[in-house]
Structures are given as C-alpha cells and as structure tokens.
Design a protein around this motif. Sequence first.
Motif, PDB file in Angstrom:
ATOM      1  N   ALA A   1       0.833  -1.208   0.000  1.00  0.00           N
ATOM      2  CA  ALA A   1       0.000   0.000   0.000  1.00  0.00           C
ATOM      3  C   ALA A   1       0.861   1.249   0.000  1.00  0.00           C
ATOM      4  O   ALA A   1       0.556   2.225  -0.698  1.00  0.00           O
ATOM      5  N   LEU A   2       1.949   1.235   0.756  1.00  0.00           N
ATOM      6  CA  LEU A   2       2.847   2.383   0.789  1.00  0.00           C
ATOM      7  C   LEU A   2       3.527   2.581  -0.560  1.00  0.00           C
ATOM      8  O   LEU A   2       3.626   3.714  -1.048  1.00  0.00           O
ATOM      9  N   GLN A   3       3.962   1.508  -1.189  1.00  0.00           N
ATOM     10  CA  GLN A   3       4.575   1.605  -2.515  1.00  0.00           C
ATOM     11  C   GLN A   3       3.583   2.149  -3.535  1.00  0.00           C
ATOM     12  O   GLN A   3       3.929   2.968  -4.386  1.00  0.00           O
ATOM     13  N   ALA A   4       2.334   1.696  -3.462  1.00  0.00           N
ATOM     14  CA  ALA A   4       1.310   2.176  -4.391  1.00  0.00           C
ATOM     15  C   ALA A   4       1.038   3.664  -4.171  1.00  0.00           C
ATOM     16  O   ALA A   4       0.868   4.419  -5.130  1.00  0.00           O
ATOM     17  N   GLN A   5       0.996   4.084  -2.903  1.00  0.00           N
ATOM     18  CA  GLN A   5       0.773   5.501  -2.595  1.00  0.00           C
ATOM     19  C   GLN A   5       1.921   6.355  -3.111  1.00  0.00           C
ATOM     20  O   GLN A   5       1.706   7.413  -3.686  1.00  0.00           O
ATOM     21  N   LEU A   6       3.149   5.901  -2.915  1.00  0.00           N
ATOM     22  CA  LEU A   6       4.303   6.652  -3.401  1.00  0.00           C
ATOM     23  C   LEU A   6       4.305   6.723  -4.925  1.00  0.00           C
ATOM     24  O   LEU A   6       4.620   7.765  -5.503  1.00  0.00           O
ATOM     25  N   ALA A   7       3.935   5.641  -5.581  1.00  0.00           N
ATOM     26  CA  ALA A   7       3.878   5.641  -7.041  1.00  0.00           C
ATOM     27  C   ALA A   7       2.769   6.552  -7.548  1.00  0.00           C
ATOM     28  O   ALA A   7       2.925   7.235  -8.559  1.00  0.00           O
ATOM     29  N   ALA A   8       1.639   6.588  -6.829  1.00  0.00           N
ATOM     30  CA  ALA A   8       0.516   7.426  -7.244  1.00  0.00           C
ATOM     31  C   ALA A   8       0.842   8.913  -7.069  1.00  0.00           C
ATOM     32  O   ALA A   8       0.353   9.746  -7.832  1.00  0.00           O
TER      33      ALA A   8
END
Length: 64
Positions: A30-37
């Motif tokens: 979830a953190l990786q997805a948030q950073l990518a977004a």
Amino acid sequence: MCLFQKPPALKPLPPTPTAEDKDVQARAAALQAQLAANDGTASTVKTDLAPGALVGQRRVLLGV
C-alpha cells in the motif's frame, strides 16, 4: 508481616512482525502504491528557481 502483595504475572508479548507476515507485506504494498501514485502529481513541489539559486539555502518541509 508483609505489607506488599505479589504482582500479577506478566502476559507474554505478542509475536514480533516479520517481513514474511501478510499484514507487513500488505502495508508495504500500500505504501509503494501511494508513493507511485503521488509521483509527479500536485503534491510535488514545483519552483521556478534554478537549482544554482538554491545553493546554501535551508530546505524547509511544508505540510500540504
């Protein structure tokens, strides 16, 4: 005569999370997805100053 009572027995500590735990993996994903977004979106700080104009200046992180 003893005026002190014996303290209650301590409960065992919960297990320490490891990288193999599903909850840890889900939070990391979830953190990786948030950073990518957030990459390159409005939350990115934009400036019209040249990089050389910022030499020697103190960086300040502003809450957005």
